[in-house]
Write an enzyme that holds these catalytic residues in place. Sequence first.
Site, PDB file in Angstrom:
ATOM      1  N   TYR A   1      -1.072   5.607  34.775  1.00 12.99           N
ATOM      2  CA  TYR A   1       0.110   5.266  33.973  1.00 12.99           C
ATOM      3  C   TYR A   1       0.160   6.105  32.696  1.00 12.99           C
ATOM      4  O   TYR A   1       1.188   6.710  32.359  1.00 12.99           O
ATOM      5  CB  TYR A   1       0.066   3.773  33.638  1.00 12.99           C
ATOM      6  CG  TYR A   1       1.126   3.302  32.678  1.00 12.99           C
ATOM      7  CD1 TYR A   1       2.432   3.062  33.103  1.00 12.99           C
ATOM      8  CD2 TYR A   1       0.811   3.036  31.344  1.00 12.99           C
ATOM      9  CE1 TYR A   1       3.391   2.603  32.225  1.00 12.99           C
ATOM     10  CE2 TYR A   1       1.764   2.565  30.457  1.00 12.99           C
ATOM     11  CZ  TYR A   1       3.056   2.359  30.903  1.00 12.99           C
ATOM     12  OH  TYR A   1       4.002   1.901  30.021  1.00 12.99           O
TER      13      TYR A   1
ATOM     14  N   LYS B   1       2.766   9.141  31.482  1.00 12.30           N
ATOM     15  CA  LYS B   1       3.462   9.075  30.203  1.00 12.30           C
ATOM     16  C   LYS B   1       3.254  10.359  29.397  1.00 12.30           C
ATOM     17  O   LYS B   1       4.180  10.905  28.800  1.00 12.30           O
ATOM     18  CB  LYS B   1       2.976   7.866  29.400  1.00 12.30           C
ATOM     19  CG  LYS B   1       3.430   6.518  29.936  1.00 12.30           C
ATOM     20  CD  LYS B   1       4.928   6.331  29.771  1.00 12.30           C
ATOM     21  CE  LYS B   1       5.387   4.952  30.191  1.00 12.30           C
ATOM     22  NZ  LYS B   1       6.852   4.763  30.064  1.00 12.30           N
TER      23      LYS B   1
ATOM     24  N   SER C   1       3.686   5.493  25.613  1.00 10.94           N
ATOM     25  CA  SER C   1       2.731   4.395  25.466  1.00 10.94           C
ATOM     26  C   SER C   1       1.465   4.878  24.774  1.00 10.94           C
ATOM     27  O   SER C   1       1.067   6.044  24.899  1.00 10.94           O
ATOM     28  CB  SER C   1       2.377   3.840  26.851  1.00 10.94           C
ATOM     29  OG  SER C   1       1.273   2.962  26.791  1.00 10.94           O
TER      30      SER C   1
END
Length: 313
Positions: free
Chosen positions: A142, A146, A118
């Site tokens: 998050y 990643k 991402s």
Amino acid sequence: MRVLITGGGGFIGAHLADLLRERGELGGRRIEALALADQALPETAGETAIRGDLTQPAVMAKVATFRPDVIFHLAAVPGGASEADYALGRRVNLDASLSLFEALAASGTRPTVVYASSIAVYGTDLPDLVTPRTPLRPPLTYGAHKQVCEILLADFTRRGLLDGRSVRLPGIVARAKTSAGLSSAFMSDILHALKAGETFTCPVGPEATAWWMSAQRCAENLVHAAVMDASRADPGGAWPLPVLRLSIGDIIDTCSARYGESRRGLVSFQPRPEVEAVFGRYPRLDDASARALGLRDDGSADDLVRRALGEIN
């Protein structure tokens, strides 16, 4: 060829599965078996459904038994939800990903792994141009997970155990309105509202810029990432997908031109600083290396809108 999609029942996974079914091949090789792994999947003739999440040993055992040649690893807890529940985000986004990489490496077949990373790895307060040398400073857990998985996959690739290639997904549209836990859901919601002629309150201002891509183009890029000659560019590397950098004002202009000038008056603005800081200040992106490998954006703002809303393929 045997192909596995984790998160196969999700928004992007469903588009990817449909594309693979339509083509029936990958890199010139016929897809003999397609498996989808997710919490809940419908029965589809000729396909393997692996129900449950990757944190469950029984699910991981089924993945190992399937012995895929190509894996698209999309399963994840989205940014807002993983920020709210650290333990869940870690289990799914980090621990399960590592377990998956280890299980695939143990097969001894060196399968290809396309990892859906991402742009959340970049962070905020970015320079005017984001390049491959721009330091990664994820602002959310998050994005941190990643980034860690990109590093892990690159290490498995360096060791000759997997053929990994990470692609950094931008804002993918247009998701359903019930995109729970997704902080960037407003990017999809504004498209749905403007097409339907509904009012919309935007959490970022009209000048807020983001990196956009339709789900259909994202699926095409994921398929290409599996077959592109990444080894000559950067074994185990990570590439941002080529994007259209558009402001909310650009999106309103495009939708107004397509669906009627009355759409302009449907949008009001109540900017939320915490949302705009993460999703409304994206600068220019140097995606030349990704484009050189054959990855693509949607072409134009109008094509993005039409493709995102299912009006063109």
